[in-house]
Enzyme design. Sequence first.
Site, PDB file in Angstrom:
ATOM      1  N   SER A  43       0.860  -1.183   0.000  1.00 67.51           N
ATOM      2  CA  SER A  43       0.000   0.000   0.000  1.00 67.51           C
ATOM      3  C   SER A  43       0.893   1.229   0.000  1.00 67.51           C
ATOM      4  O   SER A  43       2.087   1.134   0.307  1.00 67.51           O
ATOM      5  CB  SER A  43      -0.870  -0.007   1.270  1.00 67.51           C
ATOM      6  OG  SER A  43      -1.489   1.240   1.482  1.00 67.51           O
ATOM      7  N   TYR A 103      -2.390  -1.465  10.238  1.00 67.32           N
ATOM      8  CA  TYR A 103      -2.271  -1.579   8.780  1.00 67.32           C
ATOM      9  C   TYR A 103      -0.920  -1.068   8.297  1.00 67.32           C
ATOM     10  O   TYR A 103      -0.252  -1.719   7.478  1.00 67.32           O
ATOM     11  CB  TYR A 103      -3.407  -0.786   8.138  1.00 67.32           C
ATOM     12  CG  TYR A 103      -3.572  -0.970   6.660  1.00 67.32           C
ATOM     13  CD1 TYR A 103      -4.217  -2.080   6.147  1.00 67.32           C
ATOM     14  CD2 TYR A 103      -3.112  -0.009   5.761  1.00 67.32           C
ATOM     15  CE1 TYR A 103      -4.393  -2.245   4.774  1.00 67.32           C
ATOM     16  CE2 TYR A 103      -3.282  -0.151   4.407  1.00 67.32           C
ATOM     17  CZ  TYR A 103      -3.931  -1.271   3.905  1.00 67.32           C
ATOM     18  OH  TYR A 103      -4.097  -1.426   2.549  1.00 67.32           O
TER      19      TYR A 103
END
Length: 260
Positions: free
Chosen positions: A142, A155
């Site tokens: 990401s 995350y």
Amino acid sequence: MKLAQKIAIVTGAASGIGLAIAKRFVEEGAIVAIADLKEDAAKDAAADLSRRGPGKAIGIAMDVTSESEVNDGVAEVVRQFGTVDILVGNAGIQIVHRIEDFPYEEWKKLLAIHLDGAFLTAKACLPHMYKQKSGSVIFMGSVHSKEASPLKSAYVAAKHGIVGLARVLAKEGGPYGVRSNVICPGFVRTPLVEKQIPEQARDLKISEEEVVKKVMLGNTVDQQFTTVADVAEIALMLASFETNALTGQSIVVSHGWYMN
């Protein structure tokens, strides 16, 4: 076709980014195992892709946090098709809280799916790739593999960890012709991101419109979401690249949100 008769496993591929990658691989002639927690959805998606061809797909059940399920799933693919040429570790979830409010069980759940899942699937596939002296491992990172955002401690930690894992794999896999890379998308408007919009609006005490315009797209060059098709094209490029000239890299696909 760039992936004719190549055998691929894509995790979390019954929907979203994973499904787009599986579709693109099938279009290029690959045989794709759609591995997902939702077995019925995986089989339905596989049947649909197989009808479109020219490659084909199968659906298998896989909880990427379970070593036995991962090993069994990879063994079934090898039993049917002989090997594994490509692994795309895409399975993931999102949970948002401030650090001081983050339930430890939810922290562990997120890291298990993202980071343990990447490790376990790679561990299961590598012996087959090493045996044939070739393979491509692609992890889904990401922009948060590079940057941080409020509320996303678990995350961000997981996605940073995936880059480290990929780099070690690139060093270990290089002598066996196995490449390892990470795709780092910006915000892609999948159900995972849709779920975040009201959650972040609540926790940041701003409107949902502000979440989209300022938090998600504020640093892009054109205020556009990255698309699943954008990510699928990068996955195809990494899967079909034939030498170790491109390994150990993390490629950002974010409309300029993050620039190396």
